[in-house]
Design a protein around this motif. Structure first.
Motif, PDB file in Angstrom:
ATOM      1  N   ARG A  91       0.840  -1.351   0.132  1.00 61.13           N
ATOM      2  CA  ARG A  91       0.044  -0.005   0.044  1.00 61.13           C
ATOM      3  C   ARG A  91       0.809   1.126   0.130  1.00 61.13           C
ATOM      4  NH1 ARG A  91      -4.566   0.765  -2.160  1.00 61.13           N
ATOM      5  NH2 ARG A  91      -6.195   1.816  -1.112  1.00 61.13           N
ATOM      6  N   GLU A  94       2.306   1.954  -3.644  1.00 59.97           N
ATOM      7  CA  GLU A  94       0.959   2.249  -4.273  1.00 59.97           C
ATOM      8  C   GLU A  94       0.781   3.618  -4.012  1.00 59.97           C
ATOM      9  OE1 GLU A  94      -2.268   0.030  -3.250  1.00 59.97           O
ATOM     10  OE2 GLU A  94      -1.569  -1.899  -4.388  1.00 59.97           O
ATOM     11  N   ALA A  98       1.680   6.881  -6.672  1.00 66.71           N
ATOM     12  CA  ALA A  98       0.595   7.807  -7.426  1.00 66.71           C
ATOM     13  C   ALA A  98       0.873   9.176  -7.138  1.00 66.71           C
ATOM     14  CB  ALA A  98      -0.569   7.617  -6.512  1.00 66.71           C
ATOM     15  N   GLY A 144      -9.316   0.594  -2.737  1.00 67.20           N
ATOM     16  CA  GLY A 144      -9.199   0.376  -3.896  1.00 67.20           C
ATOM     17  C   GLY A 144      -7.854   1.339  -4.496  1.00 67.20           C
ATOM     18  N   LYS A 145      -7.989   1.654  -5.653  1.00 61.94           N
ATOM     19  CA  LYS A 145      -6.789   2.355  -6.322  1.00 61.94           C
ATOM     20  C   LYS A 145      -6.630   3.853  -5.638  1.00 61.94           C
ATOM     21  CE  LYS A 145      -4.845   3.825 -10.738  1.00 61.94           C
ATOM     22  NZ  LYS A 145      -5.088   3.793 -12.337  1.00 61.94           N
TER      23      LYS A 145
END
Length: 370
Positions: A91, A94, A98, A144-145
């Motif tokens: 996580r 991610e 981002a 989610g994303k």
């Protein structure tokens, strides 16, 4: 209106090797045709950042590391204990990706059983602790994303004082760059320097009685130097980076104190060389910063007394510059352990504590901090 705080220091250092080159020798440079001692700005900025931790809260500081994923993952597990280590790492990767910052996996070297696979950024990444916390919170609260816009927004605010002062450059995501509000010059010897070598031996405490030899022998290079040190803070840029006049004032106080009291730690256990400046001149300017290294283009003659003459040359250069270029500062202050002829005509003499307080209060007044 532009506002700069210039700091000039004369500091004598005994036998030492506080900043080494690739060969282990004290760093040096040629200036005015003679070899001079040098201490890199990077080394002294690192020492200053370490000093900040003694005077600022963690929320006002940042972390510079290749392993930022680990930092974010640790905050994630603190926020949500149900997320295990591997999930937190994933996580964290991610949410950092981002923002536009690239992350890559580093596999352990062959036959290295003590190293696990880990994630790192392409270069050292400097984030404030509030930014790390905010990224971790975004990672935990998002299902989610990770939204790229939200992730990027985290790095557009919440700069720490050290980040605001020393800046941030991210080649992968230049929109997250932060212009440094402070500049630190390489410390420069005011006189010619000759490298010296210490031949040392170490005795084995448990050697046999019939063994008169040393357990170890070696050499270490060192020098002695009286240094001219210079730094400047662009208070206007610092305000832009922080957005809070009170934080700006605290940043000025921390920077001034750290500039004066810090020192790189190279070979300190060998030489016990920690000193404080003999003389510090601080000026508040509304035009531009001015470095007075030109005072020492002609090397100081050691027969005349390096510290005393270096202070005299510094003040002489300042006075000549002010007169020739109509460049007198808005205010001048000095901290000195030496009697200096004519100093009262140039600057008000203060203690270190009073100097820090005065500059902080003056910054608050000029920025309108409550």
């Amino acid at each position: 209106m532009s506002l700069f705080i210039d700091l000039h220091a004369i500091q004598s250092v005994p036998p030492s090797n506080i900043n080494r080159d690739e060969d282990g020798s004290p760093k040096s440079t040629t200036f005015g045709g003679t070899r001079r001692a040098r201490v890199s700005s990077q080394a002294w900025k690192r020492a200053m950042r370490n000093d900040f931790a003694d005077h600022l809260d963690d929320s006002e500081l940042g972390v510079r590391t290749l392993r930022m994923v680990d930092q974010i993952a640790a905050r994630i597990t603190t926020l949500d204990a149900a997320i295990d280590g591997d999930a937190a790492q994933q996580r964290a990767t991610e949410v950092l990706t981002a923002t536009g910052i690239k992350v890559e996996k580093v596999k352990p070297r062959k036959n290295d059983e003590n190293q696990d696979e880990y994630s790192k950024t392409g270069a050292l990444l400097f984030l404030s602790n509030p930014q790390i916390d905010a990224l971790a919170e975004l990672a935990v609260t998002t299902v989610g994303k990770i939204d790229r816009k939200a992730a990027k927004a985290v790095l557009s605010k919440g700069n720490s004082i050290d980040l605001a002062l020393f800046g941030r450059m991210i080649a992968d995501a230049p929109d997250h760059n932060v212009d440094a509000a402070a500049q630190v010059a390489h410390a420069l010897g005011t006189h010619a320097v000759v490298p010296e070598f210490d031949y040392f031996t170490a005795v084995d405490d448990k050697q046999s009685d019939d063994n008169a030899g040393a357990g170890m022998i070696g050499t270490v290079e060192f020098n002695t130097a009286t240094l001219y040190r210079y730094a400047t803070v662009n208070v206007s840029v610092l305000e832009k980076n922080l957005g809070d006049p009170e934080a700006v004032a605290r940043g000025v106080e921390a920077f001034v104190r750290a500039f004066i009291t810090s020192m790189p730690t190279g070979k300190r256990n060998t030489f016990a060389n920690k000193t404080l400046p003999s003389f510090v001149l601080v000026t508040v300017r509304t035009d531009q910063p001015i470095n007075f290294a030109g005072a020492f283009e002609e090397a100081v003659d050691p027969k005349q007394g390096l510290t005393t003459v270096s202070i005299k040359e510094l003040l002489g250069e300042a006075t000549r510059t002010y007169t020739a270029f109509d460049a007198a500062p808005a205010a001048s202050y000095a901290v000195t352990s030496r009697a200096v002829d004519g100093l009262d005509e140039v600057a008000a003499t203060l203690s270190l504590r009073d100097l820090v307080t005065t500059l902080g209060d003056e910054t608050r007044a000029r920025l309108g901090a409550s």
